[in-house]
Design a protein around this motif. Sequence first.
Motif, PDB file in Angstrom:
ATOM      1  N   PHE A  46      34.064 -10.886  59.871  1.00  9.71           N
ATOM      2  CA  PHE A  46      33.457 -11.708  58.822  1.00  9.71           C
ATOM      3  C   PHE A  46      34.252 -13.004  58.648  1.00  9.71           C
ATOM      4  CE2 PHE A  46      30.652  -8.988  55.871  1.00  9.71           C
ATOM      5  CZ  PHE A  46      30.099  -8.308  56.945  1.00  9.71           C
ATOM      6  N   ALA A  47      33.564 -14.120  58.707  1.00  5.61           N
ATOM      7  CA  ALA A  47      34.198 -15.443  58.595  1.00  5.61           C
ATOM      8  C   ALA A  47      34.864 -15.639  57.235  1.00  5.61           C
ATOM      9  CB  ALA A  47      33.170 -16.538  58.840  1.00  5.61           C
ATOM     10  N   ILE A  48      34.353 -15.004  56.191  1.00  3.89           N
ATOM     11  CA  ILE A  48      34.919 -15.187  54.844  1.00  3.89           C
ATOM     12  C   ILE A  48      36.394 -14.793  54.801  1.00  3.89           C
ATOM     13  CG2 ILE A  48      34.259 -12.911  53.939  1.00  3.89           C
ATOM     14  CD1 ILE A  48      33.910 -16.146  51.934  1.00  3.89           C
ATOM     15  N   LEU A  49      36.812 -13.890  55.679  1.00  4.37           N
ATOM     16  CA  LEU A  49      38.213 -13.453  55.691  1.00  4.37           C
ATOM     17  C   LEU A  49      39.159 -14.554  56.191  1.00  4.37           C
ATOM     18  CD1 LEU A  49      37.787  -9.797  56.987  1.00  4.37           C
ATOM     19  CD2 LEU A  49      38.216 -10.566  54.630  1.00  4.37           C
ATOM     20  N   ASP A  50      38.603 -15.585  56.808  1.00  9.48           N
ATOM     21  CA  ASP A  50      39.420 -16.714  57.281  1.00  9.48           C
ATOM     22  C   ASP A  50      39.411 -17.895  56.322  1.00  9.48           C
ATOM     23  OD1 ASP A  50      40.319 -15.666  59.770  1.00  9.48           O
ATOM     24  OD2 ASP A  50      38.297 -15.970  60.574  1.00  9.48           O
TER      25      ASP A  50
ATOM     26  N   ALA B 112      33.088 -20.024  44.260  1.00  8.36           N
ATOM     27  CA  ALA B 112      32.226 -21.024  44.885  1.00  8.36           C
ATOM     28  C   ALA B 112      32.029 -20.730  46.370  1.00  8.36           C
ATOM     29  CB  ALA B 112      32.817 -22.420  44.690  1.00  8.36           C
ATOM     30  N   THR B 113      33.092 -20.383  47.073  1.00  8.63           N
ATOM     31  CA  THR B 113      33.026 -20.133  48.507  1.00  8.63           C
ATOM     32  C   THR B 113      32.166 -18.916  48.820  1.00  8.63           C
ATOM     33  OG1 THR B 113      35.211 -21.108  48.804  1.00  8.63           O
ATOM     34  CG2 THR B 113      34.420 -19.673  50.558  1.00  8.63           C
TER      35      THR B 113
ATOM     36  N   ASP C 235      28.393 -18.486  50.887  1.00  8.71           N
ATOM     37  CA  ASP C 235      28.252 -17.587  52.038  1.00  8.71           C
ATOM     38  C   ASP C 235      27.268 -16.438  51.748  1.00  8.71           C
ATOM     39  OD1 ASP C 235      28.934 -16.873  54.694  1.00  8.71           O
ATOM     40  OD2 ASP C 235      30.361 -15.377  53.954  1.00  8.71           O
ATOM     41  N   GLY C 236      26.564 -16.506  50.618  1.00 11.94           N
ATOM     42  CA  GLY C 236      25.546 -15.508  50.318  1.00 11.94           C
ATOM     43  C   GLY C 236      26.024 -14.271  49.583  1.00 11.94           C
ATOM     44  N   TRP C 237      27.268 -14.261  49.144  1.00 11.62           N
ATOM     45  CA  TRP C 237      27.796 -13.125  48.389  1.00 11.62           C
ATOM     46  C   TRP C 237      27.342 -13.222  46.942  1.00 11.62           C
ATOM     47  CZ3 TRP C 237      30.413  -9.208  50.764  1.00 11.62           C
ATOM     48  CH2 TRP C 237      30.891  -9.455  52.048  1.00 11.62           C
TER      49      TRP C 237
END
Length: 163
Positions: free
Chosen positions: A49-53, A97-98, A102-104
């Motif tokens: 998952f890109a969110i972890l970066d 916000a991030t 990302d759709g969360w």
Amino acid sequence: MKVRKAFVLGLLGLTVLAGCGVTGVWAVSGGLYGCTLRDEELADRLATFAILDVRQPDARKLGERYSNCDEDDGFAVAGQHYEHTGTREELLVFYRATAAKDGWQPGRDRDEDGLCFSKPYGGVTAYLSVWFPSSYDIEGEPPANAQEYGLDVTASHDGSAWC
């Protein structure tokens, strides 16, 4: 009549044998307790998952990305730890916000310092957690790294995952 009885008994025996085989495979693959191979594979996918970066410019990675399966509860988890120099509130505003971009979807806050989000992923619900280690260690002293935080993504096929 004897042929029919033998046929029925044979069919019944094969059914019992097949049932035992399926039950054995289920138990060995983690059906009775812990994680299945499917859960382990899910953990590997969560680690991508890109969110972890995603992090603020002042944050740096601590350690390596991890992924595994919680044997006690049977859910997949992947995550990354970071260190930052800003305030916790700035960090929480950033991730609210991030994550939304990302759709969360926002969920309940983990506690007064953490956040929880969710979104559908491949037929399961994935949960994103922004969390902070305990503010004090066992002896009541501030930890060596008071600015550490973690991002975790959890999910399970049986719905047992949470933030």
